[in-house]
Design a protein around this motif. Sequence first.
Motif, mmCIF file in Angstrom:
data_model
loop_
_atom_site.group_PDB
_atom_site.id
_atom_site.type_symbol
_atom_site.label_atom_id
_atom_site.label_comp_id
_atom_site.label_asym_id
_atom_site.label_seq_id
_atom_site.Cartn_x
_atom_site.Cartn_y
_atom_site.Cartn_z
ATOM 1 N N ARG A 48 -12.013 7.572 1.197
ATOM 2 C CA ARG A 48 -11.305 6.553 1.957
ATOM 3 C C ARG A 48 -12.153 6.019 3.108
ATOM 4 O O ARG A 48 -12.217 4.821 3.365
ATOM 5 N N VAL A 104 -0.547 9.739 -3.766
ATOM 6 C CA VAL A 104 -1.803 9.892 -3.034
ATOM 7 C C VAL A 104 -1.583 9.537 -1.565
ATOM 8 O O VAL A 104 -0.567 8.944 -1.190
ATOM 9 N N GLU A 105 -2.569 9.895 -0.745
ATOM 10 C CA GLU A 105 -2.443 9.688 0.696
ATOM 11 C C GLU A 105 -2.919 8.312 1.148
ATOM 12 O O GLU A 105 -2.520 7.834 2.210
ATOM 13 N N TYR A 106 -3.790 7.663 0.340
ATOM 14 C CA TYR A 106 -4.411 6.428 0.796
ATOM 15 C C TYR A 106 -4.358 5.362 -0.293
ATOM 16 O O TYR A 106 -4.572 5.646 -1.477
ATOM 17 N N ALA A 107 -4.089 4.137 0.140
ATOM 18 C CA ALA A 107 -4.192 2.968 -0.734
ATOM 19 C C ALA A 107 -4.741 1.822 0.094
ATOM 20 O O ALA A 107 -4.394 1.669 1.269
ATOM 21 N N GLU A 128 0.834 -1.203 0.000
ATOM 22 C CA GLU A 128 0.000 0.000 0.000
ATOM 23 C C GLU A 128 0.868 1.252 0.000
ATOM 24 O O GLU A 128 0.535 2.246 -0.662
ATOM 25 N N ARG A 151 -6.887 10.284 -2.855
ATOM 26 C CA ARG A 151 -6.356 11.371 -2.017
ATOM 27 C C ARG A 151 -7.472 12.043 -1.216
ATOM 28 O O ARG A 151 -7.231 13.006 -0.513
ATOM 29 N N GLN A 179 0.863 4.253 -2.816
ATOM 30 C CA GLN A 179 0.739 5.663 -2.447
ATOM 31 C C GLN A 179 1.860 6.486 -3.071
ATOM 32 O O GLN A 179 1.630 7.572 -3.638
ATOM 33 N N ASP A 180 3.083 5.993 -2.969
ATOM 34 C CA ASP A 180 4.224 6.725 -3.530
ATOM 35 C C ASP A 180 4.136 6.800 -5.043
ATOM 36 O O ASP A 180 4.413 7.846 -5.648
ATOM 37 N N VAL A 214 -6.801 3.445 -4.781
ATOM 38 C CA VAL A 214 -6.010 4.560 -4.253
ATOM 39 C C VAL A 214 -6.836 5.832 -4.343
ATOM 40 O O VAL A 214 -7.645 5.994 -5.254
#
Length: 403
Positions: free
Chosen positions: A215, A62-65, A53, A210, A57-58, A208
């Motif tokens: 989320r 994005v902030e969430y996976a 995850e 942001r 994200q990287d 994924v």
Amino acid sequence: MRRVPAICGGEPAFAEGPPDWPPVDDDVREALARTYADGSWGRYHGPNVAALEGRLQDWCGVEYAQACCSGTVAVELALRGLGVGPGDEVLLGAYDFPGNFRAIEAVGARPVLVDLDAQSGCLSVEAAVAGISSATKAVIATHLHGGNVSMSRLVAEMQQRGVGVVEDACQAPGAVIDGRPAGAWGDVGVWSFGGSKLLTAGRGGAVVTRRDDVRQRMKVAAERGNLVWPLSELQAAVLLPQFDRLPQRHRRRLRAARRLIDALRPVDALRPIAAPPDDRDDASRDEPAFYKLGFRWEPAPPEAADRATFLAVVRAEGIALDAGFRGFVGRGRSRCRKVGELALAVRAAEATVVWHHPILAADDAVLDRAAAVIADLAERSAAGEFRVDRAARNDVVTDEEHV
């Protein structure tokens, strides 16, 4: 003297059959050994899913996976994350993976079919905008067969109208659209790790985003005391080394696809869906990924040779060329709303042929030999040279059986 095609009793050009997938990979073997040694292979929670995850994200910025059990479930989670439910409409291309249509139905919403872009063979931004109604809640934009949806335009249009964007990058890991990775454009991006995919764990997927609200809704939908659609620690472990190799393998596939497209360009009956661009390294570059290398079978006159006959002739040579998706145009209006005549989607469903990606790892000599065999058989098929019995024609599979 011309070679005798295998369908007529000659020796297959590739008697060993298509290349295997997944390939033998020492890094994957070592990852499996590590998960056995540290015991994470049998745990609910361990280091591998979290690491995967983090890589997503990287990669997408994005902030969430959130990893899950399949790309199809990932699409459903994405729709739930956007708050899509009964009474809502979701736009999608009338030629697309069938699981996307079913995912819309699974959340209680109504699919709305729109036509394709003539250049990319994917969902048309203009057609999607024309299909918006007061009930439209989201659009699914799928990158297919070496074509990319114009995501910068789609996102801009949908943001103005308050419509959520699900970007289906299941066929496109490694692709770049306007300098940004495929899967990183939408309100939610969707990945697949199925057994035939470019990144494979046999099964699996991920979403994924942001957006905090998306989320949270996905988390509520997926957690019912425990995750109901999990990806295992073992699956995540074998995906991590494949991520390390993705850029290198993507460049190799891109180069091989360009070589095959160039070699087949003189064949009038077989037209590439979307040609890969020249190599560039600038911030606005746009390049496809090739889970499937797509063509249109368009002999002149059209009745000269049907697609099933051509595919049966090619597959007898040991080459993994299949029909594309069946599309949704024939589905009844009780199940969906249709926008316009959907002429390009009809054409795609009737004429698309796709070459499975393992060939793109072959050396130049193999690529050139495969292209020469297909060029010869395409020209002879278009001339009406072959008559194939029904059993052989029915043995040809569609792309939706290779997911």
